[in-house]
Write an enzyme that holds these catalytic residues in place. Sequence first.
Site, PDB file in Angstrom:
ATOM      1  N   HIS A 172       0.858  -1.205   0.000  1.00 14.16           N
ATOM      2  CA  HIS A 172       0.000   0.000   0.000  1.00 14.16           C
ATOM      3  C   HIS A 172       0.892   1.252   0.000  1.00 14.16           C
ATOM      4  O   HIS A 172       0.915   2.037   0.962  1.00 14.16           O
ATOM      5  CB  HIS A 172      -0.878  -0.050   1.263  1.00 14.16           C
ATOM      6  N   GLU A 270      -0.623   1.285  -5.459  1.00 16.03           N
ATOM      7  CA  GLU A 270      -0.436   0.113  -4.614  1.00 16.03           C
ATOM      8  C   GLU A 270      -0.544  -1.145  -5.466  1.00 16.03           C
ATOM      9  O   GLU A 270      -1.542  -1.339  -6.140  1.00 16.03           O
ATOM     10  CB  GLU A 270      -1.541   0.101  -3.543  1.00 16.03           C
TER      11      GLU A 270
END
Length: 299
Positions: A172, A270
Amino acid sequence: MLPDSVYAYGVSCVNSPELYPDLHRAGEAGLPLLVVNNVHAKAVIALQGAQVLSFLVHEKPELLWMSPLCKLEKGKAIRAGIPLCLPWFGPADGGMQHGFARVSDWTLVSTEILADGATRLLLELAGEVSPQKVWPHAFCFRLEINVGQKLTLELSVENRSDLPAPLSCLFHTYFAVPDVAHVRVTGLEGKGFIDKLDSGRKTQNGAVTIQSAMDRIYLDVPTEQILEATDRKVIIESNAAACVVWNAWDQDRNIADMGEGSHAGYLCVERGDVADHGVILPPGATHQIWMKLSGQYAL
Ligand code: TA6
């Protein structure tokens, strides 16, 4: 304290108040952080979550973003760098958002200086039963981090239980940018995506630009995306099949550890196997994803 044997030259352990005094009140314990400093680059990694917080090639700007209101506290998700969403992505019934790996204490297993001067670290999180009932599996998560001219992460997830385990996993990454409104992301043109803001399924037309809140899961993406900002190009490579693009925009004011106006300084791009690309991991099987980041700077 960590055993001396796991340290290679150029790797040290500090407490977060020492490195980030502005993010702590007096007397706060903070979190243990590994600092890697080699001939190529410097990186900071929190043992909580095996989370890379900072990566900069010498003489170049920081690649990763840390929220100005970031909390470095035991058991709290850290809004900076590369959180791992693992073993699920998003909310889960009775479970925490984005899985337990990012708020668990990982162990540094080994460190090594490679022939080219890069530093390789191996971190591990293993359990007999998951700390969360929502994912009742024995597991071993391993993250190999290579700090060189590029930052390379290789994640392996082993299902040590005798039941098939549903798995989603994602890097992320928060990239630092001078102004998100002047950023484009290429490598997603023509790709289908899930728009999490209205749950629609849509197709990307041209490069991605950000002029309002965005939360999208692109599917079946190619290996490489390029984030182009006014002062840099960041090359993002990964074998994972999905790419999430997220910026909170004016919702930043409703996120306690972000704050009004902070959204301008970051873009999350991400890579991971999530949504349609989540897998069912058979007993004894291992799933692996990797990501490589490198920057080119106009400085
Ligand atoms: O990856 C994007 C996302 O799932 C968004 O929906 C947004 O909520 C973000 O992650 C941040 O999640 P967090 O739990 O770290 O606040």
